[in-house]
Design an enzyme around this catalytic site. Structure first.
Site, mmCIF file in Angstrom:
data_model
loop_
_atom_site.group_PDB
_atom_site.id
_atom_site.type_symbol
_atom_site.label_atom_id
_atom_site.label_comp_id
_atom_site.label_asym_id
_atom_site.label_seq_id
_atom_site.Cartn_x
_atom_site.Cartn_y
_atom_site.Cartn_z
ATOM 1 C CB SER A 206 26.100 -5.546 -15.500
ATOM 2 O OG SER A 206 27.061 -6.284 -14.792
ATOM 3 C CG HIS A 234 25.802 -4.291 -19.151
ATOM 4 N ND1 HIS A 234 25.021 -5.426 -19.247
ATOM 5 C CD2 HIS A 234 27.011 -4.710 -18.678
ATOM 6 C CE1 HIS A 234 25.719 -6.474 -18.827
ATOM 7 N NE2 HIS A 234 26.926 -6.064 -18.478
ATOM 8 C CE LYS A 265 27.808 -7.676 -21.425
ATOM 9 N NZ LYS A 265 27.794 -9.117 -21.188
HETATM 10 C C1 LIG Z 1 30.910 -4.516 -17.889
HETATM 11 C C2 LIG Z 1 31.333 -5.721 -18.675
HETATM 12 N N1 LIG Z 1 32.475 -5.679 -19.376
HETATM 13 C C3 LIG Z 1 32.887 -6.732 -20.099
HETATM 14 C C4 LIG Z 1 32.165 -7.899 -20.143
HETATM 15 C C5 LIG Z 1 32.682 -9.086 -20.927
HETATM 16 O O1 LIG Z 1 31.998 -9.267 -22.089
HETATM 17 P P1 LIG Z 1 32.016 -10.652 -22.914
HETATM 18 O O2 LIG Z 1 30.828 -11.427 -22.469
HETATM 19 O O3 LIG Z 1 31.948 -10.232 -24.330
HETATM 20 O O4 LIG Z 1 33.297 -11.346 -22.612
HETATM 21 C C6 LIG Z 1 30.978 -7.983 -19.444
HETATM 22 C C7 LIG Z 1 30.178 -9.239 -19.497
HETATM 23 O O5 LIG Z 1 29.252 -9.493 -18.829
HETATM 24 C C8 LIG Z 1 30.544 -6.876 -18.678
HETATM 25 O O6 LIG Z 1 29.417 -6.930 -17.976
#
Ligand SMILES: Cc1ncc(COP(=O)(O)O)c(C=O)c1O
Length: 420
Positions: A206, A234, A265
């Site tokens: 990301s 993502h 997201k």
């Molecule tokens: C690759 C990845 N995994 C997990 C998460 C965590 O997600 P959440 O915002 O639902 O806690 C994110 C959040 O930005 C992320 O970018």
């Protein structure tokens, strides 16, 4: 003012005295000094923005100014979908504001099961487990699946929740160079053959917006007898014919053991999940501490998620529009002379890489003053020494908005000297 507030105001507020050598906050001094120096230059704090009003997935009012949002994870624009909102309101009325309990006790309501059914339909898997956030899904699944004497092998640029999942568990942790199939192979080859191994990958990384070469990586993992988890946080919504993620688009669904994702997201609300076809997967509900020892999501949240997930199954036109937006923004910024995180548009994230923190904050602020919000990102979220502005597109950005965004980047880039 209430009586309680008046009493609180009258109480002394001087901090407890602590000797400097015993002050647990001393370790943050360097960071505090760096921030204070930056703020002293008169810039706005990129990490303290308040959205006063949110008008749509792509527009908000920030400090009284109409602002285009180019720094949300709202890739498919589902936050204001009328069906999604109606489902949430109906569940709020029927089931109340929250469950006040763990999924394994009083916290599983019929909307939680329906949401897991929606995930099973979306992913075509036997099992689906909903967590309270995506962060907790990684924390729980990774720390529980790989135990003492076993191995987790992860990409060096993995999300914090993946690292924290490793830290919570007892497995040995091995990192490989970002997106390097060769390094993954080398490191797996050095490990003893017998112990269980979990290779953790992300579909889209990301910060730079680049995607993983999953067919090669999954093949290497399988060659060494490792199980594979792919985080599609993502990628969900707009990769692959069904929007399942990069692993679907790249044709490796049959070899991926676990897919982790989030509702925060493309789904447009909050929550996390893991789906799998492993026949014993449901035992996770008993042994996974970040699932057991926390309250479940409010029924209104899982109801909005379920409705959104089912709509995302039929969002082919939105997916196509998002890709058009990504190609146009990437091409336009590249032509202006910006350094981008990827050479070609690989996802809905386009990272604009700046020389240093000062330049990144200056450009960020200039864009904001012109009416454009993007994410400012810095280490430790980014690779060491990398300061960038992360632009994340939405399927609801119109073609005209993308042109406006490009014009804003041109003007701001020249104003702060980021463009020659
Ligand atoms: C690759 C990845 N995994 C997990 C998460 C965590 O997600 P959440 O915002 O639902 O806690 C994110 C959040 O930005 C992320 O970018």
């Amino acid at each position: 003012m209430t009586e309680a507030a008046a009493t609180a105001e009258a109480l002394p507020v001087s901090p407890v005295e602590v000797a400097p050598e015993h002050d647990l906050f001393a370790k943050f001094d360097a960071l505090i000094a760096e921030r204070e120096a930056l703020m002293a230059t008169g810039v706005r704090d990129p990490f303290a923005i308040v959205m006063d009003e949110v008008k749509s997935p792509t527009q908000a009012i920030i400090k009284g100014k109409e602002t285009i949002l180019l720094g949300t994870y709202n890739y498919m624009g589902m936050t204001f979908d009328p069906d999604v909102i109606a489902a949430g309101k109906a569940a709020l009325d029927t089931f109340g504001a929250g469950t006040t309990g763990s999924r394994v006790l009083n916290g599983t309501y019929s909307p939680h099961k329906d949401c897991e059914d929606a995930l099973k339909e979306f992913y075509g898997t036997e099992h689906a487990m909903v967590f309270s956030t995506g962060y907790q899904a990684n924390l729980g699944i990774i720390s529980t699946i790989a135990g003492k004497g076993e191995y987790i092998i992860l990409d060096a640029d993995s999300h914090a929740s993946i690292y924290d999942g490793c830290a919570l568990g007892n497995a040995e942790v091995v990192r490989f160079r970002h997106n390097s199939v060769e390094d993954l192979d080398k490191r797996l080859g050095r490990l003893p053959k017998e112990p269980g191994k979990l290779v953790v990958l992300e579909g889209v990384y990301s910060m730079l917006g680049d995607i993983a070469p999953l067919p090669e990586m999954v093949a290497v993992a399988k060659k060494h007898g490792a199980m594979v988890l792919v985080d599609e946080a993502h990628g969900m919504g707009f990769f692959g014919p069904n929007g399942r993620g990069v692993y679907e688009e790249q044709g490796v669904a049959d070899d991926v053991d676990f897919v982790v994702g989030t509702f925060s997201k493309s789904v447009g609300t909050v929550g996390g999940f893991c789906v799998s076809n492993h026949p014993k997967f449901d035992v996770m509900r008993l042994v996974c501490r970040p699932y057991v020892f926390t309250a479940s999501l409010p029924p209104s949240v899982v109801a909005t998620a379920a409705t959104s997930i089912r709509k995302l199954m039929h969002a082919g036109e939105k997916r196509a529009h998002l890709w058009r937006n990504s190609r146009r923004l990437h091409g336009g910024l590249k032509d202006m002379g910006y350094t981008l995180g990827t050479d070609t548009p690989q996802s809905a994230i386009i990272a604009v890489i700046l020389k240093d923190q000062t330049q990144a904050v200056a450009l960020w602020q200039s864009l904001l003053e012109g009416g454009l919000y993007v994410n400012m990102a810095r280490p430790p979220a980014t690779p060491a020494g990398t300061y960038l502005l992360r632009c994340s597109l939405c399927a609801e950005h119109s073609a005209e908005q993308v042109e406006t965004i490009l014009a804003m980047f041109q003007a701001a880039g020249h104003a702060v000297g980021a463009l020659a």
